[in-house]
Design an enzyme around this catalytic site. Structure first.
Site, PDB file in Angstrom:
ATOM      1  N   ASP A 165      -8.276 -30.103  16.347  1.00 16.03           N
ATOM      2  CA  ASP A 165      -7.400 -29.060  16.907  1.00 16.03           C
ATOM      3  C   ASP A 165      -7.891 -28.445  18.207  1.00 16.03           C
ATOM      4  OD1 ASP A 165      -9.327 -27.142  16.083  1.00 16.03           O
ATOM      5  OD2 ASP A 165      -7.721 -25.697  15.729  1.00 16.03           O
ATOM      6  N   GLU A 166      -8.895 -29.045  18.814  1.00 17.34           N
ATOM      7  CA  GLU A 166      -9.450 -28.460  20.033  1.00 17.34           C
ATOM      8  C   GLU A 166      -9.717 -29.525  21.072  1.00 17.34           C
ATOM      9  OE1 GLU A 166     -13.048 -25.769  20.053  1.00 17.34           O
ATOM     10  OE2 GLU A 166     -12.618 -25.892  17.922  1.00 17.34           O
ATOM     11  N   ASP A 214      -7.027 -24.581  21.826  1.00 20.25           N
ATOM     12  CA  ASP A 214      -7.424 -24.487  20.410  1.00 20.25           C
ATOM     13  C   ASP A 214      -6.186 -24.085  19.603  1.00 20.25           C
ATOM     14  OD1 ASP A 214      -8.521 -23.995  17.940  1.00 20.25           O
ATOM     15  OD2 ASP A 214      -9.884 -22.412  18.602  1.00 20.25           O
TER      16      ASP A 214
HETATM   17  P1  TTP Z   1     -10.830 -23.778  13.941  1.00 16.69           P
HETATM   18  O1  TTP Z   1     -10.153 -24.036  15.261  1.00 16.69           O
HETATM   19  O2  TTP Z   1     -12.212 -23.248  13.959  1.00 16.69           O
HETATM   20  O3  TTP Z   1      -9.970 -22.744  13.106  1.00 16.69           O
HETATM   21  P2  TTP Z   1      -8.411 -22.609  12.971  1.00 16.69           P
HETATM   22  O4  TTP Z   1      -7.657 -23.510  13.888  1.00 16.69           O
HETATM   23  O5  TTP Z   1      -8.040 -22.728  11.531  1.00 16.69           O
HETATM   24  O6  TTP Z   1      -8.185 -21.096  13.380  1.00 16.69           O
HETATM   25  P3  TTP Z   1      -8.218 -20.435  14.829  1.00 16.69           P
HETATM   26  O7  TTP Z   1      -6.847 -19.865  15.031  1.00 16.69           O
HETATM   27  O8  TTP Z   1      -9.264 -19.380  14.756  1.00 16.69           O
HETATM   28  O9  TTP Z   1      -8.538 -21.526  15.824  1.00 16.69           O
HETATM   29  O10 TTP Z   1     -10.831 -25.093  13.085  1.00 16.69           O
HETATM   30  C1  TTP Z   1      -9.756 -26.017  13.110  1.00 16.69           C
HETATM   31  C2  TTP Z   1      -9.522 -26.606  11.732  1.00 16.69           C
HETATM   32  O11 TTP Z   1     -10.720 -27.215  11.268  1.00 16.69           O
HETATM   33  C3  TTP Z   1      -9.139 -25.573  10.687  1.00 16.69           C
HETATM   34  O12 TTP Z   1      -7.744 -25.337  10.657  1.00 16.69           O
HETATM   35  C4  TTP Z   1      -9.656 -26.200   9.433  1.00 16.69           C
HETATM   36  C5  TTP Z   1     -10.842 -27.032   9.869  1.00 16.69           C
HETATM   37  N1  TTP Z   1     -12.110 -26.342   9.535  1.00 16.69           N
HETATM   38  C6  TTP Z   1     -12.768 -26.691   8.356  1.00 16.69           C
HETATM   39  O13 TTP Z   1     -12.325 -27.570   7.617  1.00 16.69           O
HETATM   40  N2  TTP Z   1     -13.918 -26.030   8.029  1.00 16.69           N
HETATM   41  C7  TTP Z   1     -14.461 -25.038   8.790  1.00 16.69           C
HETATM   42  O14 TTP Z   1     -15.509 -24.469   8.439  1.00 16.69           O
HETATM   43  C8  TTP Z   1     -13.778 -24.690  10.008  1.00 16.69           C
HETATM   44  C9  TTP Z   1     -14.317 -23.604  10.886  1.00 16.69           C
HETATM   45  C10 TTP Z   1     -12.619 -25.361  10.329  1.00 16.69           C
HETATM   46 MG    MG Z   2      -8.169 -23.654  15.918  1.00 11.22          MG
END
Ligand code: TTP
Ligand code: MG
Length: 365
Positions: free
Chosen positions: A105-106, A10
């Site tokens: 991103d995952e 992630d």
């Molecule tokens: P996430 O992996 O949930 O969050 P993140 O990568 O920003 O932070 P973390 O370090 O906790 O992993 O989501 C990945 C991307 O998806 C995030 O950068 C933006 C997008 N996203 C949205 O557009 N809306 C949302 O509600 C969420 C949770 C994520």
């Molecule tokens: Mg993330």
């Protein structure tokens, strides 16, 4: 089945990290990705500096600015994120072809048969993260374990820029402590039901008999009990043959009328949206569907062909149409989408839409 080696990767504050990479002057400053406060939009994400102020994804921009007046707001650039996502995916593919993207991103990786790094999943995850940092100037976190559920939870444990391994013999103890919300597929609807039954953690579920779990949750009780014990046999799939993704809720007491049925839709919708986000390799949306089971166990469904993400209103409309065909106490409502051909790694638009729509949802709820 041999013990599997599953990695969940992630990216850290992904959209924000991509933006700051291109604008070094933003480094160390609180950054949020989203539209301006006046537009009533919500944040896609925020970097870790902003999170210190309790700013987080899906929060209205106006609230984020109240919490963190110095927040630097940047509109999203989806093309940039897609480009990074592809590059990171290419790094994964140097180690295995068993890659299941969950969103931009995952991803899950099955490295059971991988011979790199002497076959050590821990070292493979470390190497992948090192390559992402070296080649893309971005950081990622990883969870490593014997199945998808545990690996995904573990990837949050040492975030950002860290990894966490749950060895086979540690799985039982690891899941015990988890709150039920962490269980794969448990959204707010199921979590609420679990809480009302006194089930707060996986340990609480572990101590229930299978019979009790099926009494409470029907056939799904088996899956829930397994997950609560750290058992998850779902394979890592690069494409999915899934034809639909739906959620349903059996009400403790039959709903007497349409009005109560309509009131149940938003919680179901949120649960469904969560499942959409956490499910891998989804196909294109072909249509959406509502199912109603009446007090006498007779079922009616109604569906609409549509390529786009349905709204709460769409489901309410379908439910109203079912109701015009039969107006009787409702035992169960289900809702969801029909899916078509699977996405591949070059076509991650849907995942992007999912995130955007979750934001839309957050705004209207
Ligand atoms: P996430 O992996 O949930 O969050 P993140 O990568 O920003 O932070 P973390 O370090 O906790 O992993 O989501 C990945 C991307 O998806 C995030 O950068 C933006 C997008 N996203 C949205 O557009 N809306 C949302 O509600 C969420 C949770 C994520
Ligand atoms: Mg993330």
């Amino acid at each position: 089945m041999p013990i599997r080696k599953i990695i969940h990767v992630d990216m850290d504050c992904f959209y924000a990290a991509v933006e700051t990479k291109h604008r070094p002057e933003l480094r160390g400053k609180p950054v949020g990705i989203g539209g301006p406060a006046q537009s009533r939009s919500v944040l896609c994400t925020a970097n870790y500096e902003a999170r210190k102020f309790k700013v987080k994804a899906a929060m209205p921009t106006s609230m984020a600015l109240r919490l963190c007046p110095g927040l630097i707001l940047i509109p999203p650039h989806f093309e940039l994120y897609k480009e990074e996502s592809r590059a990171v995916h290419e790094i994964f593919s140097r180690f295995t072809s068993k890659i299941e993207p969950l969103s931009l991103d995952e991803a899950y990786l099955d490295v059971t048969d991988c011979t790199a790094m002497s076959g050590s999943a821990t070292l493979i995850a470390k190497e992948i993260r090192r390559l992402i940092q070296q080649e893309r100037h971005l950081t990622a976190s990883a969870g490593i374990s014997i199945n998808k559920f545990v690996a995904k939870v573990a990837s949050d444990w040492n975030k950002p820029n860290g990894q966490f391994v749950v060895k086979p013999e540690e799985v039982g103890g690891f899941v015990k402590e988890l709150v039920v919300e962490k269980i794969f597929g448990v959204g707010p609807v199921t979590a609420k039901k679990m809480h009302s039954l006194g089930l707060m953690t996986c340990a609480d579920i572990q101590s229930q008999s299978l019979l009790q779990m099926t009494r409470w949750f029907g056939a799904r009780g088996i899956e829930l009990k397994n997950l609560a014990q750290g058992i998850d046999t779902r394979p890592v799939e690069s494409g999915s043959e899934r034809k639909s993704l739906t959620v349903e809720e059996t009400f403790p007491v039959d709903l007497p009328g349409l009005e109560q049925g309509l009131q149940a839709i938003p919680a179901l919708y949120q649960s469904w949206a969560e499942r959409m986000r956490t499910n891998a390799g989804l196909g294109e949306i072909r249509g959406f569907v509502v199912k109603v089971k009446y007090f006498d166990f007779k079922t009616m469904t109604h569906e609409m062909a549509s390529p786009s993400w349905p709204s709460i209103q769409d489901f309410k409309k379908l439910l109203s149409e079912v109701w015009t065909r039969r107006s009787d106490p409702i035992r169960l409502i289900g809702l969801g989408v029909r899916l078509g051909k699977p996405l591949n790694s070059e076509n991650l638009d849907l995942d992007l839409d999912l995130n955007m729509n979750l934001n839309l949802f957050a705004r209207t709820s």
